[in-house]
Design an enzyme around this catalytic site. Sequence first.
Site, PDB file in Angstrom:
ATOM      1  N   CYS A  52      34.940  39.033  68.414  1.00 57.16           N
ATOM      2  CA  CYS A  52      33.959  39.878  67.722  1.00 57.16           C
ATOM      3  C   CYS A  52      34.731  40.767  66.747  1.00 57.16           C
ATOM      4  O   CYS A  52      34.592  41.990  66.736  1.00 57.16           O
ATOM      5  CB  CYS A  52      33.137  40.696  68.701  1.00 57.16           C
ATOM      6  SG  CYS A  52      32.404  39.720  70.039  1.00 57.16           S
TER       7      CYS A  52
ATOM      8  N   ALA B  66      35.136  41.054  63.274  1.00 53.96           N
ATOM      9  CA  ALA B  66      34.752  41.644  61.995  1.00 53.96           C
ATOM     10  C   ALA B  66      34.254  43.077  62.201  1.00 53.96           C
ATOM     11  O   ALA B  66      33.694  43.395  63.259  1.00 53.96           O
ATOM     12  CB  ALA B  66      33.669  40.788  61.343  1.00 53.96           C
ATOM     13  N   PRO B  67      34.497  43.958  61.197  1.00 53.60           N
ATOM     14  CA  PRO B  67      34.990  43.691  59.840  1.00 53.60           C
ATOM     15  C   PRO B  67      36.505  43.663  59.686  1.00 53.60           C
ATOM     16  O   PRO B  67      36.996  43.555  58.578  1.00 53.60           O
ATOM     17  CB  PRO B  67      34.396  44.835  59.030  1.00 53.60           C
ATOM     18  CG  PRO B  67      34.323  45.966  60.002  1.00 53.60           C
ATOM     19  CD  PRO B  67      34.002  45.340  61.340  1.00 53.60           C
ATOM     20  N   GLY B  68      37.265  43.792  60.799  1.00 53.62           N
ATOM     21  CA  GLY B  68      38.667  43.464  60.695  1.00 53.62           C
ATOM     22  C   GLY B  68      39.685  44.563  60.889  1.00 53.62           C
ATOM     23  O   GLY B  68      40.882  44.313  60.743  1.00 53.62           O
TER      24      GLY B  68
ATOM     25  N   LYS C 226      40.753  46.024  63.627  1.00 51.02           N
ATOM     26  CA  LYS C 226      41.657  45.708  64.741  1.00 51.02           C
ATOM     27  C   LYS C 226      42.500  44.482  64.428  1.00 51.02           C
ATOM     28  O   LYS C 226      43.659  44.399  64.848  1.00 51.02           O
ATOM     29  CB  LYS C 226      40.844  45.536  66.022  1.00 51.02           C
ATOM     30  CG  LYS C 226      40.094  46.796  66.428  1.00 51.02           C
ATOM     31  CD  LYS C 226      39.201  46.561  67.625  1.00 51.02           C
ATOM     32  CE  LYS C 226      38.347  47.798  67.920  1.00 51.02           C
ATOM     33  NZ  LYS C 226      37.357  48.067  66.850  1.00 51.02           N
TER      34      LYS C 226
ATOM     35  N   ASP D 149      30.567  31.432  67.759  1.00 48.64           N
ATOM     36  CA  ASP D 149      29.958  32.210  68.831  1.00 48.64           C
ATOM     37  C   ASP D 149      30.824  32.007  70.063  1.00 48.64           C
ATOM     38  O   ASP D 149      30.973  30.875  70.549  1.00 48.64           O
ATOM     39  CB  ASP D 149      28.538  31.714  69.081  1.00 48.64           C
ATOM     40  CG  ASP D 149      27.805  32.530  70.151  1.00 48.64           C
ATOM     41  OD1 ASP D 149      28.476  33.218  70.943  1.00 48.64           O
ATOM     42  OD2 ASP D 149      26.558  32.460  70.188  1.00 48.64           O
TER      43      ASP D 149
ATOM     44  N   CYS E  79      31.905  50.593  71.319  1.00 51.67           N
ATOM     45  CA  CYS E  79      31.679  51.878  70.643  1.00 51.67           C
ATOM     46  C   CYS E  79      30.343  52.440  71.106  1.00 51.67           C
ATOM     47  O   CYS E  79      29.443  52.716  70.313  1.00 51.67           O
ATOM     48  CB  CYS E  79      31.730  51.717  69.125  1.00 51.67           C
ATOM     49  SG  CYS E  79      30.564  50.519  68.439  1.00 51.67           S
TER      50      CYS E  79
END
Length: 430
Positions: free
Chosen positions: A243, A245-247, A249, A290, A359
Amino acid sequence: MPIRQTRPPEPPREPLGTATRRAALRLLDAVLRRGEALEAALPAATRAIHGPDRGLAHAIVAEALRWLVDLDALIDAQTRQRLPDDAKARFALRIALVQVLRLSTPPHAAIATVLPLVDGGPRKLVHGVFGSVVRGGATLPETPTLPADTHARWAAAWGEDVAQAAARAIAAPPPLDLSLRDDGWAERLDGRSLAAGHVRLDDADSVPDLPGYADGGWWVQDLAASLPARLLGAGGGTVLDLCAAPGGKTCQLAAAGWRVTAVDSSESRLARLRDNLERTGLEAKVIRADILDWNPPAPVDAVLLDAPCSATGIFRRHPDVLHRVRPAVIAEMAALQTRLLARAAEWVRPGGTLVYATCSLEPAEGEDQAERFLADRPDFTLVAPAPGELPVAATDRGWVRTVPGTLAAEGGCDGFFIARFRRDGGGTAG
């Protein structure tokens, strides 16, 4: 005698700026009535406007969402019968009043550009309520009021002090945090550092204009969002960023020397991830999939699962979550996280590390998940951060929980839950 043809009278022109307020109305309606995320609804709601006008529409709605409870209280004090929550008159008044009370818009401009939004409706009511509020010298409180259900949920989970800290945290947009590709960029940015590879800016109008943006020296990432990757430390091995995106990490892990495979199901979000990699010059293998259907070719040294969640922890930047996230959404996301966590665990080699993060400020999406996972998987052990490993302290239980009020003196951070597990053996739970 020829018949003289006459043109029908042209409709009166709307005041300049009405189109922006109409876009704000569509955007506020998308969030409050249809339950859409603010950022996701923005392109369609603002398709008729561009540039600064789009930014203004977003600012109007974001401020209205921060102060929605208090704006509604001002409106309700001026009406004999309470307007329905979804009444266009209420939406128009919210937009007009927040401009005057929070964005320093002159009252005549605020009402003139809002009245066309209720053509054929209660214009006199909107004008009268607005005038009464403004003439009465009404003000908003120093601290916004949280929605009652949100306040009750967070006070029950974390205590009244944290709920009050959350209210203070939404009074204004938070500072801007940057994660650095390397520490050499810290000196070129006029900010302060709360951790290695981090700079916090209290006032930054244009991100692309900051030093180092074009050079790929950093990327925008809240300090709390940087903590999960920090728990993996310097790399050299293989890591799955799930999971991804947006990148943010992904960039952290690549900069730390990991061989990264970034997986996400959203092509539009992966486009942002690829843009970040290209701008920073960092490398990762990017896969659209997925993870409930996908499998890696072999176990890896580490897995970072930043799971989809209610996102209530990022309410400072995304105040829409305060008004559209309900217990049913939290329960749905928690069920998905349980499935994702169980699947991700299978891809960690014996002796490898699994970091789970959300989060979210909801225990169902954090503490409860970790406890359930440890009960189901005796081959995994919780590994607490070492002293000084992170810029925030771990809990007595050994995981990391940031809440409103964490690092408050330094400008705060988003709400996150992070747990690090080590796989001790080669078998799975029976």
